[in-house]
Design an enzyme around this catalytic site. Structure first.
Site, PDB file in Angstrom:
ATOM      1  CB  SER A   1     -26.248  60.576  67.013  1.00  0.00           C
ATOM      2  OG  SER A   1     -27.275  60.397  65.491  1.00  0.00           O
TER       3      SER A   1
ATOM      4  CG  ASP B   1     -26.274  68.124  65.040  1.00  0.00           C
ATOM      5  OD1 ASP B   1     -27.216  67.573  63.818  1.00  0.00           O
ATOM      6  OD2 ASP B   1     -26.537  67.504  66.266  1.00  0.00           O
TER       7      ASP B   1
ATOM      8  CG  HIS C   1     -24.826  65.252  64.004  1.00  0.00           C
ATOM      9  ND1 HIS C   1     -26.608  65.327  65.083  1.00  0.00           N
ATOM     10  CD2 HIS C   1     -24.518  63.434  63.877  1.00  0.00           C
ATOM     11  CE1 HIS C   1     -26.346  63.819  65.187  1.00  0.00           C
ATOM     12  NE2 HIS C   1     -25.789  63.555  65.256  1.00  0.00           N
TER      13      HIS C   1
END
Length: 276
Positions: free
Chosen positions: A97, A227, A256
């Site tokens: 991320s 995601d 995610h």
């Protein structure tokens, strides 16, 4: 465990496990978490004989709650200070991320010999925000909503995110883990509100296009197609197109936070890439 002090006096906390002469793997966490988010992967690679390192980004976890520096250039400089202090060479850098953006910015600028490979997992690259050059991005209203929720009730916001979209626990039939939700909340609340607030801009508005183009080492781009935090179509495929030596690995239906929900799937794939 230890700390590295940067040029502006910020103490960066890090974990460093395994043989010092083994190949180093450096893990970069997402927002608003800490090095603890990588415990599963660190234990996995430690048991495979690697040296594993993970740090808390400034303002996150156990690092200094610094008043400034909550943007990608400083994040990357902090990583450079850490790798220099530990004298890490031919390391593999794995970022999730926001940590994926941090990896891209650091690797693009790293000293020769410091980095052998990189992995971007559910990464914010090349840019999350909708702009004229990125019409498929998310509108500013999404990130303004993050900021408003953080200011209104950070403690509740940090329960709602993991209980909902981060791990896909809001999907029908999802196997919800309260322990995972609580651990996300614990890590988030350990950090500084000002750092987390400013980091929203860093992960959403930073354009990593030039960074990706500059990276010469092999890069694995791994992304779940479900995601809900960093939408797949505007991130992973576009990032791979910009990389000189990139490879896309898509995970159908995974969220995610798939490193936590599906380590049995992700960890062997990461190991295979590291061993190549």
């Amino acid at each position: 465990m230890g700390t590295v002090t940067t040029n502006d006096g910020t103490d960066i906390f890090y974990k460093d496990w395994g043989p010092r002469d083994a190949r180093p793997i450096v893990f970069h966490h997402g927002w608003p978490l800490s090095a603890d988010d990588w415990d599963g992967q660190m234990m996995f690679f430690l048991n495979e004989g690697y040296r594993v390192i993970a740090h808390d980004r400034r303002g996150h976890g156990r690092s200094s709650q610094s008043p400034t520096g909550h943007e990608m250039d400083t994040y990357a400089a902090d990583v450079a200070a850490l790798t220099e202090a530990l004298d890490l060479r031919e390391a593999v850098h794995i970022g999730h991320s926001t940590g994926g953006g941090e990896v891209a910015r650091y690797v693009a600028r790293a000293e020769p010999g410091r980095v052998a490979k990189a992995v971007l997992v559910g990464a914010v690259t090349p840019i999350m925000l909708r702009t004229p050059d990125n019409p498929g991005g998310l509108p500013m209203e999404v990130f303004d909503g993050f900021r408003a929720a953080l200011l209104a009730n950070r403690a509740q916001f940090y329960r709602d995110v993991p209980a909902g979209p981060f791990y896909g626990f809001n999907r029908p039939g999802a196997q919800v883990s309260q322990g995972v939700v609580d651990n996300w909340w614990r890590q988030g609340m350990q950090g500084a509100a000002n750092a987390h607030y400013e980091c929203i801009r860093a992960f959403s508005e930073t354009d990593f296009t030039d960074d990706l183009r500059r990276i010469e080492v092999p890069v694995l781009v791994a992304h779940g197609t479900d995601d809900q935090i960093v939408p797949y179509e505007d991130s992973a495929p576009r990032a791979v197109e910009l990389l000189r030596n990139g490879r896309l690995k898509s995970y159908e239906g995974l969220p995610h936070g798939m490193l936590t929900t599906h380590p049995d799937v992700l960890n062997p794939d990461l190991l295979a890439f590291v061993k190549e």
